[in-house]
Design a protein around this motif. Structure first.
Motif, PDB file in Angstrom:
ATOM      1  N   ASN A 107       0.857  -1.189   0.000  1.00 35.44           N
ATOM      2  CA  ASN A 107       0.000   0.000   0.000  1.00 35.44           C
ATOM      3  C   ASN A 107       0.889   1.234   0.000  1.00 35.44           C
ATOM      4  O   ASN A 107       2.083   1.150   0.243  1.00 35.44           O
ATOM      5  N   ASN A 108       0.265   2.385  -0.276  1.00 31.99           N
ATOM      6  CA  ASN A 108       1.005   3.649  -0.186  1.00 31.99           C
ATOM      7  C   ASN A 108       0.322   4.564   0.827  1.00 31.99           C
ATOM      8  O   ASN A 108       0.332   5.781   0.685  1.00 31.99           O
ATOM      9  N   LEU A 109      -0.239   3.986   1.864  1.00 27.72           N
ATOM     10  CA  LEU A 109      -0.898   4.749   2.920  1.00 27.72           C
ATOM     11  C   LEU A 109       0.173   5.422   3.774  1.00 27.72           C
ATOM     12  O   LEU A 109       1.046   4.773   4.320  1.00 27.72           O
ATOM     13  N   GLU A 112       4.339   8.255  -0.303  1.00 31.11           N
ATOM     14  CA  GLU A 112       4.108   8.275  -1.745  1.00 31.11           C
ATOM     15  C   GLU A 112       4.455   6.951  -2.396  1.00 31.11           C
ATOM     16  O   GLU A 112       3.831   6.549  -3.367  1.00 31.11           O
ATOM     17  N   TYR A 114       5.056   2.765  -2.635  1.00 29.73           N
ATOM     18  CA  TYR A 114       4.398   1.559  -2.120  1.00 29.73           C
ATOM     19  C   TYR A 114       5.358   0.816  -1.200  1.00 29.73           C
ATOM     20  O   TYR A 114       6.540   0.663  -1.504  1.00 29.73           O
ATOM     21  N   ARG A 139      -4.487   7.604  -1.788  1.00 31.34           N
ATOM     22  CA  ARG A 139      -3.743   6.493  -1.198  1.00 31.34           C
ATOM     23  C   ARG A 139      -4.462   5.203  -1.552  1.00 31.34           C
ATOM     24  O   ARG A 139      -5.669   5.094  -1.414  1.00 31.34           O
TER      25      ARG A 139
END
Length: 181
Positions: A107-109, A112, A114, A139
């Motif tokens: 994820n890219n939570l 920026e 992954y 996100r």
């Protein structure tokens, strides 16, 4: 998993100085071998995981969002799948339904780029749909989706709250055999 590595390191630190002790009355030699697969006698104990290649996977039938999938895998003492190479991607694709999506551990939570939640670092392997990772302000989480132009499944940015199936990956325990004579 950490306990296995710690025990292995401690055993090696203790046993290596004793690797060869000789005197006029006896000699002692220690040999060890590291095994990276689960012995076939223990396959029954892996339920609900299935041995596919060298790793054990649980391919879920229910659909949940990415956060629920990560939690369900943790409840099974595993993580969402973290693909290591193209061979693993193609091999696991043989067991997946082409009409479904399957959550990965990426994820890219909060950043920026992954990141893998199982390793905390950038993925070692990626295979994006259309050979391009779509970067936008939103996100997202990453799922495997079937691609007619590629062999098997590829990675795609997906809304984290979308419901999809998921794959849990159980890391193979590392075992060590020690023989002293």
């Amino acid at each position: 998993m950490y306990r296995y590595k710690l025990v292995t390191v401690l055993l090696l630190q203790i046993m290596l100085p004793l690797a060869l002790v000789e005197s006029s009355n006896f000699s002692t030699r220690v040999e060890y071998k590291e095994v990276n697969t689960v012995p076939s006698t223990l396959h029954k104990n892996l339920e609900p995981f299935k041995l596919i290649g060298r790793n054990s996977y649980y391919i879920a039938k229910d659909k949940v969002n990415w956060f629920q999938a990560a939690q369900k895998c943790r409840n099974l003492s595993s993580n969402l799948i973290n693909l290591a190479n193209d061979e693993e991607r193609l091999f696991i694709s043989l067991y997946l339904n082409e009409t479904e999506k399957y959550w990965l551990d990426l994820n890219n939570l909060g950043q920026e780029d992954y990141i893998s939640i199982s390793t905390g670092s950038h993925p070692v392997y990626v295979k994006w749909i259309d050979n391009a990772m779509k970067v936008d302000d939103e996100r997202k989480c990453v799922a495997l989706v079937s691609d007619s132009q590629e062999n098997g499944f590829v990675m795609k940015n997906v809304e984290c709250l979308e419901k999809s199936r998921f794959i849990c990956q159980l890391k193979s325990p590392r075992t060590i055999s020690i023989l002293v004579w």
